[in-house]
Design a protein around this motif. Structure first.
Motif, short mmCIF file in Angstrom:
data_model
loop_
_atom_site.label_atom_id
_atom_site.label_comp_id
_atom_site.label_asym_id
_atom_site.label_seq_id
_atom_site.Cartn_x
_atom_site.Cartn_y
_atom_site.Cartn_z
N VAL A 232 44.48 13.20 34.35
CA VAL A 232 45.04 14.56 33.89
C VAL A 232 45.79 15.44 33.05
CG1 VAL A 232 44.11 15.69 36.51
CG2 VAL A 232 46.57 15.31 36.09
N GLN A 233 45.09 15.92 32.33
CA GLN A 233 46.50 16.83 30.90
C GLN A 233 47.59 17.11 32.15
OE1 GLN A 233 44.98 20.44 29.46
NE2 GLN A 233 45.43 19.93 27.39
N ALA A 234 48.07 16.99 31.23
CA ALA A 234 49.82 17.40 31.66
C ALA A 234 50.75 18.05 30.76
CB ALA A 234 50.31 16.59 32.77
N CYS A 235 51.39 19.04 30.83
CA CYS A 235 52.34 19.29 30.03
C CYS A 235 53.76 18.56 29.85
CB CYS A 235 53.18 20.35 30.24
SG CYS A 235 54.24 21.54 29.20
N ALA A 236 53.42 18.09 28.67
CA ALA A 236 54.80 17.24 27.89
C ALA A 236 56.43 17.83 28.37
CB ALA A 236 54.33 17.03 26.70
N ASP A 237 55.57 19.34 28.05
CA ASP A 237 57.15 19.72 27.97
C ASP A 237 58.15 20.09 29.59
OD1 ASP A 237 57.54 20.25 25.04
OD2 ASP A 237 56.67 22.02 24.88
N CYS A 238 57.25 20.72 30.38
CA CYS A 238 57.43 21.21 31.92
C CYS A 238 56.33 20.36 33.38
CB CYS A 238 57.33 22.21 32.53
SG CYS A 238 55.45 22.63 32.14
N ASP A 239 55.80 18.63 32.46
CA ASP A 239 55.64 18.12 33.45
C ASP A 239 53.82 18.64 33.85
OD1 ASP A 239 56.78 15.37 32.42
OD2 ASP A 239 58.54 15.88 33.40
N GLU A 240 53.78 19.56 34.21
CA GLU A 240 53.13 20.52 35.57
C GLU A 240 51.76 19.59 34.37
OE1 GLU A 240 52.61 22.09 39.16
OE2 GLU A 240 54.19 22.35 37.83
N PRO A 241 50.93 19.37 35.82
CA PRO A 241 49.48 18.05 35.43
C PRO A 241 49.07 19.43 35.75
CG PRO A 241 50.43 17.91 37.76
CD PRO A 241 51.59 18.24 37.35
N ALA B 220 52.35 21.25 24.03
CA ALA B 220 52.27 20.16 23.90
C ALA B 220 52.18 19.61 25.33
CB ALA B 220 53.95 19.86 24.15
N ALA B 221 50.98 18.36 25.28
CA ALA B 221 49.95 17.90 26.59
C ALA B 221 50.22 16.19 25.92
CB ALA B 221 48.65 18.22 26.10
N ARG B 222 49.60 15.90 27.50
CA ARG B 222 49.82 14.14 27.34
C ARG B 222 48.92 14.31 28.32
NH1 ARG B 222 52.60 12.99 31.99
NH2 ARG B 222 54.50 14.23 32.42
N TRP B 223 48.69 13.03 29.17
CA TRP B 223 47.68 12.65 29.79
C TRP B 223 48.30 11.15 30.83
CZ3 TRP B 223 42.59 14.78 30.24
CH2 TRP B 223 41.90 15.60 29.83
N GLN B 224 48.15 12.40 32.06
CA GLN B 224 48.73 11.29 32.82
C GLN B 224 47.85 11.02 33.79
OE1 GLN B 224 51.74 13.67 34.83
NE2 GLN B 224 51.55 12.52 37.12
N ARG B 225 48.13 9.30 34.47
CA ARG B 225 47.34 8.37 35.08
C ARG B 225 47.46 9.31 36.89
NH1 ARG B 225 45.83 2.21 33.97
NH2 ARG B 225 44.00 2.08 35.47
#
Length: 155
Positions: free
Chosen positions: A37-46, A61-66
């Protein structure tokens, strides 16, 4: 020949997701057998569904968290009768909402099946229970898209 004489190809006539730019990575990971799922790369909130801006801190800023792929049934429905012909051919068809174990605010929709490659109607509707633990099982659909389905952790 009427449509009753020629029933729909249930696999080909099921509704498939149409990925957009924000959600495309979700489907790419699913094709690899990964639930992310997508998560914020700054606050880590999915966040789900995926979107360009974090609703919590407004970061782009976003990242994809497993994710582990584990969750619980938060809700479900058994459509009676299904509105589309391909689903009418799937007796006992269900749609469930799964709350992810490590991200309880993230809820995904899918089907409860007995195995990843099982037909959509393979689970007795009496086995659907709110709170039942489930795990993800990916299924390749016609048209090249892989969808998450769910199986009971304790069958």
């Amino acid at each position: 020949m009427s449509s009753r004489d020629n029933p729909p190809d249930t696999a080909a006539d099921l509704l498939l997701p149409v990925p957009d730019d924000d959600g495309a990575p979700f489907w790419e990971y699913a094709a690899r057998g990964e639930l992310r799922v997508q998560a914020c790369a700054d606050c880590d909130e999915p966040r789900f569904p995926p979107r360009p801006c974090c609703p919590h801190c407004q970061s782009f800023a976003a990242r994809w968290q497993r994710m582990s792929g584990r969750g619980r049934i938060w809700s479900y429905v058994l459509p009676h009768p299904p509105l589309l012909p391909a689903y009418a051919a799937q007796p006992g068809y269900n749609a469930i909402v799964v709350e992810l174990a490590e991200a309880p605010r993230i809820r995904l929709v899918g089907n409860l099946v007995s195995a990843a490659d099982a037909p959509l109607n393979s689970v007795d509707p009496a086995r659907l229970r709110i709170g039942a633990p489930v795990k993800v099982a990916f299924h390749a659909m016609p048209g090249g898209v892989t969808v998450p389905r769910w199986i009971l952790e304790r069958p």
